[in-house]
Design a protein around this motif. Structure first.
Motif, PDB file in Angstrom:
ATOM      1  N   ALA A   1    -117.941-107.563  52.794  1.00  0.00           N
ATOM      2  CA  ALA A   1    -118.809-108.707  52.511  1.00  0.00           C
ATOM      3  C   ALA A   1    -120.192-108.267  52.038  1.00  0.00           C
ATOM      4  CB  ALA A   1    -118.933-109.583  53.753  1.00  0.00           C
ATOM      5  N   ASN A   2    -120.631-107.080  52.467  1.00  0.00           N
ATOM      6  CA  ASN A   2    -121.973-106.605  52.130  1.00  0.00           C
ATOM      7  C   ASN A   2    -122.022-105.812  50.823  1.00  0.00           C
ATOM      8  OD1 ASN A   2    -123.217-107.763  54.357  1.00  0.00           O
ATOM      9  ND2 ASN A   2    -122.867-105.978  55.664  1.00  0.00           N
ATOM     10  N   ILE A   3    -120.865-105.578  50.195  1.00  0.00           N
ATOM     11  CA  ILE A   3    -120.864-104.817  48.944  1.00  0.00           C
ATOM     12  C   ILE A   3    -121.355-105.709  47.794  1.00  0.00           C
ATOM     13  CG2 ILE A   3    -119.373-103.768  47.198  1.00  0.00           C
ATOM     14  CD1 ILE A   3    -117.790-102.456  49.363  1.00  0.00           C
TER      15      ILE A   3
ATOM     16  N   GLU B   1    -108.691-110.278  38.534  1.00  0.00           N
ATOM     17  CA  GLU B   1    -109.980-110.214  37.869  1.00  0.00           C
ATOM     18  C   GLU B   1    -111.041-109.659  38.821  1.00  0.00           C
ATOM     19  OE1 GLU B   1    -110.822-114.129  36.538  1.00  0.00           O
ATOM     20  OE2 GLU B   1    -109.024-114.269  35.289  1.00  0.00           O
ATOM     21  N   GLN B   2    -112.025-108.981  38.249  1.00  0.00           N
ATOM     22  CA  GLN B   2    -113.021-108.282  39.045  1.00  0.00           C
ATOM     23  C   GLN B   2    -113.733-109.201  40.028  1.00  0.00           C
ATOM     24  OE1 GLN B   2    -115.747-105.894  36.797  1.00  0.00           O
ATOM     25  NE2 GLN B   2    -117.137-105.582  38.505  1.00  0.00           N
ATOM     26  N   GLN B   3    -114.079-110.406  39.601  1.00  0.00           N
ATOM     27  CA  GLN B   3    -114.843-111.276  40.474  1.00  0.00           C
ATOM     28  C   GLN B   3    -114.035-111.764  41.672  1.00  0.00           C
ATOM     29  OE1 GLN B   3    -114.129-111.901  37.274  1.00  0.00           O
ATOM     30  NE2 GLN B   3    -113.643-114.051  36.866  1.00  0.00           N
ATOM     31  N   ARG B   4    -112.731-111.476  41.680  1.00  0.00           N
ATOM     32  CA  ARG B   4    -111.893-111.944  42.781  1.00  0.00           C
ATOM     33  C   ARG B   4    -111.477-110.801  43.700  1.00  0.00           C
ATOM     34  NH1 ARG B   4    -107.969-115.291  39.163  1.00  0.00           N
ATOM     35  NH2 ARG B   4    -106.408-114.321  40.462  1.00  0.00           N
ATOM     36  N   TYR B   5    -112.024-109.617  43.546  1.00  0.00           N
ATOM     37  CA  TYR B   5    -111.689-108.513  44.442  1.00  0.00           C
ATOM     38  C   TYR B   5    -111.817-108.934  45.898  1.00  0.00           C
ATOM     39  CZ  TYR B   5    -112.201-105.099  40.588  1.00  0.00           C
ATOM     40  OH  TYR B   5    -112.085-104.383  39.435  1.00  0.00           O
TER      41      TYR B   5
ATOM     42  N   GLU C   1    -115.134-104.601  61.373  1.00  0.00           N
ATOM     43  CA  GLU C   1    -116.086-103.746  60.666  1.00  0.00           C
ATOM     44  C   GLU C   1    -115.763-103.700  59.178  1.00  0.00           C
ATOM     45  OE1 GLU C   1    -117.167-100.562  64.253  1.00  0.00           O
ATOM     46  OE2 GLU C   1    -115.481-100.173  62.895  1.00  0.00           O
ATOM     47  N   LEU C   2    -114.488-103.622  58.856  1.00  0.00           N
ATOM     48  CA  LEU C   2    -114.071-103.596  57.457  1.00  0.00           C
ATOM     49  C   LEU C   2    -114.489-104.878  56.749  1.00  0.00           C
ATOM     50  CD1 LEU C   2    -112.559-102.394  55.063  1.00  0.00           C
ATOM     51  CD2 LEU C   2    -110.404-103.194  56.084  1.00  0.00           C
ATOM     52  N   ARG C   3    -114.269-106.004  57.398  1.00  0.00           N
ATOM     53  CA  ARG C   3    -114.650-107.297  56.817  1.00  0.00           C
ATOM     54  C   ARG C   3    -116.154-107.331  56.530  1.00  0.00           C
ATOM     55  NH1 ARG C   3    -113.173-112.433  56.483  1.00  0.00           N
ATOM     56  NH2 ARG C   3    -111.154-112.034  57.428  1.00  0.00           N
ATOM     57  N   LYS C   4    -116.955-106.895  57.482  1.00  0.00           N
ATOM     58  CA  LYS C   4    -118.404-106.924  57.318  1.00  0.00           C
ATOM     59  C   LYS C   4    -118.858-106.019  56.172  1.00  0.00           C
ATOM     60  CE  LYS C   4    -122.701-106.368  59.941  1.00  0.00           C
ATOM     61  NZ  LYS C   4    -123.293-106.041  61.271  1.00  0.00           N
ATOM     62  N   MET C   5    -118.250-104.839  56.079  1.00  0.00           N
ATOM     63  CA  MET C   5    -118.643-103.900  55.025  1.00  0.00           C
ATOM     64  C   MET C   5    -118.268-104.430  53.639  1.00  0.00           C
ATOM     65  SD  MET C   5    -117.991-100.084  56.625  1.00  0.00           S
ATOM     66  CE  MET C   5    -116.329-100.388  57.202  1.00  0.00           C
TER      67      MET C   5
ATOM     68  N   ILE D   1    -115.682 -96.254  40.955  1.00  0.00           N
ATOM     69  CA  ILE D   1    -116.164 -96.997  42.120  1.00  0.00           C
ATOM     70  C   ILE D   1    -117.659 -96.757  42.310  1.00  0.00           C
ATOM     71  CG2 ILE D   1    -113.952 -97.081  43.325  1.00  0.00           C
ATOM     72  CD1 ILE D   1    -114.825 -94.646  44.956  1.00  0.00           C
ATOM     73  N   SER D   2    -118.321 -97.739  42.903  1.00  0.00           N
ATOM     74  CA  SER D   2    -119.753 -97.654  43.162  1.00  0.00           C
ATOM     75  C   SER D   2    -120.019 -96.794  44.401  1.00  0.00           C
ATOM     76  CB  SER D   2    -120.323 -99.056  43.385  1.00  0.00           C
ATOM     77  OG  SER D   2    -119.769 -99.622  44.572  1.00  0.00           O
ATOM     78  N   ASP D   3    -121.280 -96.483  44.625  1.00  0.00           N
ATOM     79  CA  ASP D   3    -121.675 -95.749  45.833  1.00  0.00           C
ATOM     80  C   ASP D   3    -121.302 -96.541  47.086  1.00  0.00           C
ATOM     81  OD1 ASP D   3    -122.734 -93.718  44.296  1.00  0.00           O
ATOM     82  OD2 ASP D   3    -124.804 -94.426  44.439  1.00  0.00           O
ATOM     83  N   GLU D   4    -121.479 -97.862  47.028  1.00  0.00           N
ATOM     84  CA  GLU D   4    -121.147 -98.712  48.176  1.00  0.00           C
ATOM     85  C   GLU D   4    -119.653 -98.654  48.494  1.00  0.00           C
ATOM     86  OE1 GLU D   4    -123.653-102.665  48.114  1.00  0.00           O
ATOM     87  OE2 GLU D   4    -123.096-102.110  46.075  1.00  0.00           O
ATOM     88  N   THR D   5    -118.834 -98.740  47.449  1.00  0.00           N
ATOM     89  CA  THR D   5    -117.385 -98.688  47.654  1.00  0.00           C
ATOM     90  C   THR D   5    -116.972 -97.321  48.178  1.00  0.00           C
ATOM     91  OG1 THR D   5    -117.044-100.285  45.869  1.00  0.00           O
ATOM     92  CG2 THR D   5    -115.147 -98.979  46.540  1.00  0.00           C
ATOM     93  N   ASN D   6    -117.567 -96.279  47.657  1.00  0.00           N
ATOM     94  CA  ASN D   6    -117.256 -94.927  48.113  1.00  0.00           C
ATOM     95  C   ASN D   6    -117.579 -94.771  49.598  1.00  0.00           C
ATOM     96  OD1 ASN D   6    -116.507 -92.105  47.620  1.00  0.00           O
ATOM     97  ND2 ASN D   6    -118.683 -91.665  47.948  1.00  0.00           N
ATOM     98  N   LYS D   7    -118.723 -95.309  50.006  1.00  0.00           N
ATOM     99  CA  LYS D   7    -119.106 -95.249  51.421  1.00  0.00           C
ATOM    100  C   LYS D   7    -118.110 -96.000  52.293  1.00  0.00           C
ATOM    101  CE  LYS D   7    -123.021 -96.281  54.483  1.00  0.00           C
ATOM    102  NZ  LYS D   7    -124.408 -96.853  54.537  1.00  0.00           N
ATOM    103  N   LEU D   8    -117.672 -97.157  51.806  1.00  0.00           N
ATOM    104  CA  LEU D   8    -116.678 -97.950  52.536  1.00  0.00           C
ATOM    105  C   LEU D   8    -115.368 -97.184  52.681  1.00  0.00           C
ATOM    106  CD1 LEU D   8    -115.329-100.550  53.648  1.00  0.00           C
ATOM    107  CD2 LEU D   8    -115.032-101.281  51.282  1.00  0.00           C
ATOM    108  N   LEU D   9    -114.885 -96.602  51.591  1.00  0.00           N
ATOM    109  CA  LEU D   9    -113.598 -95.900  51.625  1.00  0.00           C
ATOM    110  C   LEU D   9    -113.640 -94.708  52.571  1.00  0.00           C
ATOM    111  CD1 LEU D   9    -112.547 -96.031  47.854  1.00  0.00           C
ATOM    112  CD2 LEU D   9    -111.770 -97.486  49.738  1.00  0.00           C
ATOM    113  N   LYS D  10    -114.785 -94.069  52.685  1.00  0.00           N
ATOM    114  CA  LYS D  10    -114.894 -92.935  53.612  1.00  0.00           C
ATOM    115  C   LYS D  10    -114.786 -93.389  55.065  1.00  0.00           C
ATOM    116  CE  LYS D  10    -118.718 -91.120  51.905  1.00  0.00           C
ATOM    117  NZ  LYS D  10    -119.841 -90.153  51.736  1.00  0.00           N
ATOM    118  N   ARG D  11    -115.137 -94.657  55.339  1.00  0.00           N
ATOM    119  CA  ARG D  11    -114.985 -95.202  56.697  1.00  0.00           C
ATOM    120  C   ARG D  11    -113.537 -95.611  56.973  1.00  0.00           C
ATOM    121  NH1 ARG D  11    -115.888 -95.636  60.507  1.00  0.00           N
ATOM    122  NH2 ARG D  11    -116.879 -97.542  61.257  1.00  0.00           N
ATOM    123  N   ILE D  12    -112.789 -95.850  55.908  1.00  0.00           N
ATOM    124  CA  ILE D  12    -111.374 -96.207  56.072  1.00  0.00           C
ATOM    125  C   ILE D  12    -110.506 -94.957  56.114  1.00  0.00           C
ATOM    126  CG2 ILE D  12    -109.401 -97.393  55.036  1.00  0.00           C
ATOM    127  CD1 ILE D  12    -111.396 -99.301  53.693  1.00  0.00           C
ATOM    128  N   PHE D  13    -110.717 -94.064  55.151  1.00  0.00           N
ATOM    129  CA  PHE D  13    -109.857 -92.889  55.004  1.00  0.00           C
ATOM    130  C   PHE D  13    -110.369 -91.737  55.870  1.00  0.00           C
ATOM    131  CE2 PHE D  13    -109.109 -94.707  50.538  1.00  0.00           C
ATOM    132  CZ  PHE D  13    -108.012 -95.439  50.976  1.00  0.00           C
TER     133      PHE D  13
END
Length: 277
Positions: free
Chosen positions: A271-273, A109-113, A265-269, A241-253
């Motif tokens: 948590a801030n979404i 479910e979405q709220q558990r991502y 860093e991944l954990r912090k990002m 995906i949202s702008d926030e998620t897109n920004k996060l994925l660009k830091r991963i990929f």
């Protein structure tokens, strides 16, 4: 092997839970348990010893050793006992049975991502702290409990204690980074196994949010990945995906390992979404 009893006759192998390249996982029933119900069931990974050379046996022992070390964490599937008798052609690894299947088959479910992803992240970060790099992170190796509210990391068959490895192509092509495939702009002699785990976590996060993979393989021959190389915002064109998620994925990929975010860093990002979609 079905009907076979191990652990001094205490555990009976009753059905096959899964097949892998390095062994078969069986459901085992505890014959000493009066109701033959939880906690009377275990998962038993049966590893064949016959015909293996010294290198293959060393890999087998490495899997068991690394899993044993990691299993102290609550988000790693528990390992209770290893039976490796000289007169038996198999090794038996007795683990917790997770009755709710794996993350691949569980609709989250979405709220558990974030909650589910943080549990996976906790397990991987714990392993990395011990110098254990999984190299096969994917939903099929993440098992579910409590209807998917709790998840645990499993299958250390490809795990390594080496921070850098020349063992290319290790894992599932859907989830490995380009460096694990030898690199894109130049041919690599080794790759960072911790950074490759971070890449795999990024693909798993896309699975959780979108129910699909971002591409089939992170290589120039894949049309979707090739478009991502040309336009790093391309995922937002094809995924909800949202702008926030897109920004996060660009830091991963990231194409280069050294540019990729670390686990803290991944954990912090994450948590801030505020919203993933």
């Amino acid at each position: 092997m079905l009907g076979h009893c191990i652990a001094d006759g205490r555990l009976e192998l009753v059905s096959v839970l899964g097949l892998g390249a390095y062994g078969v996982v069986y459901l085992a029933r505890d014959l000493t348990h009066p109701l033959h119900q939880q906690p009377g069931f275990y998962a038993v990974k049966v590893l064949n010893k016959v015909g293996l050379d010294q290198r293959q046996r060393r890999f087998q022992r490495r899997e068991i050793t690394l899993h044993t070390l990691a299993s102290n964490h609550p988000s790693v599937v528990g390992l209770h006992r290893v039976i490796d008798a000289d007169d038996d052609p198999c090794v038996y690894v007795i683990m917790d049975f997770c009755p709710d299947g794996d993350l691949f088959s569980m609709i989250t479910e979405q709220q558990r991502y974030a909650d589910v992803f943080f549990q996976i992240l906790d397990a991987v970060q714990f392993c990395h702290g011990l110098g254990i790099y999984h190299r096969d992170l994917k939903p099929e190796n993440i098992l579910c409990l409590q209807g998917g509210a709790r998840v645990v990391l499993a299958d250390f068959g490809l795990a390594t204690g080496d921070k850098f490895s020349g063992d290319f192509g290790c894992g599932s092509t859907f989830y490995m980074g380009p460096e694990c495939q030898g690199g894109i702009t130049k041919r690599l002699t080794e790759y960072d196994t911790a950074a490759n785990d971070v890449w795999s976590l990024g693909v798993i996060l896309v699975n959780l949010i979108c129910g699909r993979n971002p591409w089939k393989q992170a290589c120039p021959g894949d049309e979707t990945f090739r478009e991502y190389l040309r336009n790093p915002d391309f995922l937002q064109d094809i995924l909800p995906i949202s702008d926030e998620t897109n920004k996060l994925l660009k830091r991963i990929f990231t194409i280069r390992e050294e540019w990729r975010c670390t686990l803290p860093e991944l954990r912090k990002m994450v948590a801030n979404i505020s919203r993933f979609t």
